[in-house]
Each structure stands twice: as C-alpha cells, then as structure tokens.
Design an enzyme around this catalytic site. Structure first.
Site, mmCIF file in Angstrom:
data_model
loop_
_atom_site.group_PDB
_atom_site.id
_atom_site.type_symbol
_atom_site.label_atom_id
_atom_site.label_comp_id
_atom_site.label_asym_id
_atom_site.label_seq_id
_atom_site.Cartn_x
_atom_site.Cartn_y
_atom_site.Cartn_z
ATOM 1 N N GLU A 262 4.642 -5.338 1.551
ATOM 2 C CA GLU A 262 6.022 -4.945 1.261
ATOM 3 C C GLU A 262 6.625 -4.359 2.523
ATOM 4 O O GLU A 262 5.941 -3.713 3.328
ATOM 5 C CB GLU A 262 6.016 -3.902 0.142
ATOM 6 C CG GLU A 262 7.405 -3.474 -0.339
ATOM 7 C CD GLU A 262 7.955 -2.243 0.373
ATOM 8 O OE1 GLU A 262 9.123 -1.893 0.135
ATOM 9 O OE2 GLU A 262 7.223 -1.637 1.183
ATOM 10 N N HIS B 168 2.014 -1.358 0.853
ATOM 11 C CA HIS B 168 3.346 -0.755 0.920
ATOM 12 C C HIS B 168 3.714 -0.381 2.354
ATOM 13 O O HIS B 168 3.108 0.511 2.942
ATOM 14 C CB HIS B 168 3.341 0.494 0.029
ATOM 15 C CG HIS B 168 4.645 1.192 -0.065
ATOM 16 N ND1 HIS B 168 4.776 2.538 0.175
ATOM 17 C CD2 HIS B 168 5.879 0.744 -0.393
ATOM 18 C CE1 HIS B 168 6.029 2.897 -0.006
ATOM 19 N NE2 HIS B 168 6.723 1.828 -0.350
ATOM 20 N N HIS C 260 12.477 1.785 6.848
ATOM 21 C CA HIS C 260 12.731 2.267 5.491
ATOM 22 C C HIS C 260 13.836 3.301 5.388
ATOM 23 O O HIS C 260 14.707 3.216 4.516
ATOM 24 C CB HIS C 260 11.448 2.862 4.896
ATOM 25 C CG HIS C 260 11.668 3.518 3.568
ATOM 26 N ND1 HIS C 260 11.989 4.866 3.438
ATOM 27 C CD2 HIS C 260 11.650 3.015 2.313
ATOM 28 C CE1 HIS C 260 12.143 5.145 2.163
ATOM 29 N NE2 HIS C 260 11.946 4.059 1.451
ATOM 30 N N GLU D 263 12.520 -5.780 0.936
ATOM 31 C CA GLU D 263 13.595 -4.997 0.323
ATOM 32 C C GLU D 263 14.825 -4.955 1.214
ATOM 33 O O GLU D 263 14.756 -4.591 2.388
ATOM 34 C CB GLU D 263 13.141 -3.563 0.037
ATOM 35 C CG GLU D 263 14.252 -2.725 -0.587
ATOM 36 C CD GLU D 263 13.841 -1.309 -0.949
ATOM 37 O OE1 GLU D 263 14.715 -0.546 -1.414
ATOM 38 O OE2 GLU D 263 12.667 -0.961 -0.752
ATOM 39 N N ASP E 187 10.847 -3.278 4.440
ATOM 40 C CA ASP E 187 12.259 -2.963 4.255
ATOM 41 C C ASP E 187 13.033 -3.533 5.437
ATOM 42 O O ASP E 187 12.574 -3.447 6.581
ATOM 43 C CB ASP E 187 12.466 -1.449 4.228
ATOM 44 C CG ASP E 187 11.429 -0.739 3.367
ATOM 45 O OD1 ASP E 187 11.650 -0.636 2.160
ATOM 46 O OD2 ASP E 187 10.396 -0.302 3.911
#
Length: 254
Positions: free
Chosen positions: A39, A12, A54, A119, A41
């Site tokens: 993962e 993450h 993020h 994301e 952003d």
C-alpha cells in the site's frame, strides 16, 4: 474459522514497521519478508510528479517543511526521509539519507510481481488522470486497487477511464455515522472493496459487504490482537506495518 477469500496481506507504506515508510527501502523490505501486496499514498509535487507520501506536510518523516505540493520533485529528492524516529516502530537498521520516491519508480522496481493499493491522498486537479496514465504506462491496471478516503468522485472517474482497475473506498465519516449506507453506496458505485478500520469494523458490516459482492479489508492494525480480530471477523485481509506477522498467522491457519 477459515480465512476470507481472497485474503490480502498488504504491507502498509511498505514494511513500515521495519524501514521508513513510502521509501524504496520499505518496499524492498516488504518483498524480502514475503509480501506480494503493498500500500502507498500518492499526490502531486509542484511540477506535477507523482510523489509517494502520506502526510499533509513534510515535517514528521523528512527534514523538510511545508506542503509537498509546494516543492518540485528535485527539491523533494534532496530531503532525508530516513532519519526520523517513531518509538512504536522497530527499524532493523539505520536509514539516514533514504530518499522519497515516485509512483513510477515503484512500478519500475517491482512491475507485475506485486499488487498495489494506491491511495489518492487528496482531491487535486488532474491527479486521477495522471495516476491512471502512470498505471497504464506500466501495464498494471489489473495489478492495482485505487482507493481514497474523501475523493469518491475521483474514484468513479478512474473507473471510467480504466475499467480494469479495482476501486476501493474508505469513507471514514460515513462509516462512523451510517456504516450500512457506506457499504451499500460502495456497491452502487460498482467499486470492488470497502476499506474498514479496526475502530469501526464489525461482523455485520463485513457480512453485508460480502453479500453485495464487495471485499472488506481492514486498516489501522497496530497490534497482533487487532490483526487476529480483523481476520476472525472475516475481513479480506488488511494493511499492516509488519507483514511478517500476518504471513506467519496465515501460515498457522493452514
């Protein structure tokens, strides 16, 4: 019970339990620990570059202030993204001076050795097109899950632009109010994955997702107990700040 298949061990924002999130140090640490999925952003800078970041503002994780999109990439690269501290995290060394990075830098560093869960942080004009173009530039369409919490329309558009992309959706509000409809709508959209949260997931919802041909991954994993609970519900893996925890757990399950 056996683990779901496929089962994703997703670092993450990199191995953000051990190094500052969304920096090259964090992604390298994830790879060093054995993670093969990460993962991150993405959102625009003022000059249209694809920054990995993020938060809504810069204050928590850098020495800057304000919205990232109000700054050029050159200005953002001057910031220190490695001197902040969160007592819940146990960084393995000092990271003062660590820099922010772009999506292109991440892809250039690791190429097709990783699977990426990217994301879209917020709806921004042209962001979907720019992200899809960046993925295409590096030939990584089959290595990417593109996901969002709020930009359902953007995810649909991304799938139209690049059918090889796998699309994940994390409709947090709908999952709270009508989780069954959230899963069914995800399937109607021809997405690949519903992203649940440790606070709202259930065996019923996971089973429904699987029955509709969706993967159901978990998020919000802040402890080993939540990690094990998500796996035992049948989730197709999860994002986790400490990927070595999950790697070890999977190994124990044989």
């Amino acid at each position: 019970m056996p683990l779901a298949s496929p089962f994703h061990i997703i670092a993450h924002r990199g191995a953000s339990g051990y190094a500052p999130e969304n920096t090259m140090a964090s992604f390298r640490r994830a790879v060093d620990l054995g993670a093969t999925e990460v993962e991150t952003d993405v959102a625009f800078t003022r000059d249209g570059e694809l920054l990995l970041f993020h938060d809504e503002t810069l204050e928590r994780t850098t020495n800057g202030s304000g919205l990232p999109e109000d700054h050029t990439l050159a200005q953002l690269l001057e910031l220190d993204a490695g001197s902040w501290h969160d007592p819940r995290l146990n960084w393995d060394r000092g990271y003062a001076g660590e820099k922010l990075i772009t999506l292109g830098q991440l892809f250039a560093e690791f190429g097709d050795t990783l699977t990426y869960h990217v994301e879209l942080k917020k709806p921004m004009a042209g962001l979907v097109e720019a992200v899809v173009a960046c993925i295409a530039e590096f030939g990584l369409a089959e290595q990417v899950y593109l996901f969002s919490i709020v930009d359902e329309a953007g995810l649909k558009r991304a799938k139209q632009l690049e059918p090889l992309l796998r699309i994940a959706w994390a409709p947090e509000e709908l999952l709270r109010t009508d989780p069954t409809e959230a899963v069914r709508r995800c399937a109607r959209n021809n997405f690949s994955m519903i992203t649940l949260n440790a606070a709202n997931q259930s065996r019923e919802i996971v089973d429904l997702a699987h029955s509709l041909g969706l993967e159901a991954r978990s998020s919000g994993i802040s402890s080993r107990e939540k990690m094990v609970a998500a796996a035992e519900l049948g989730c197709n893996g999860m994002t986790i700040n400490w990927p070595d925890w999950l790697i070890g757990y999977v190994r124990e399950q044989g």
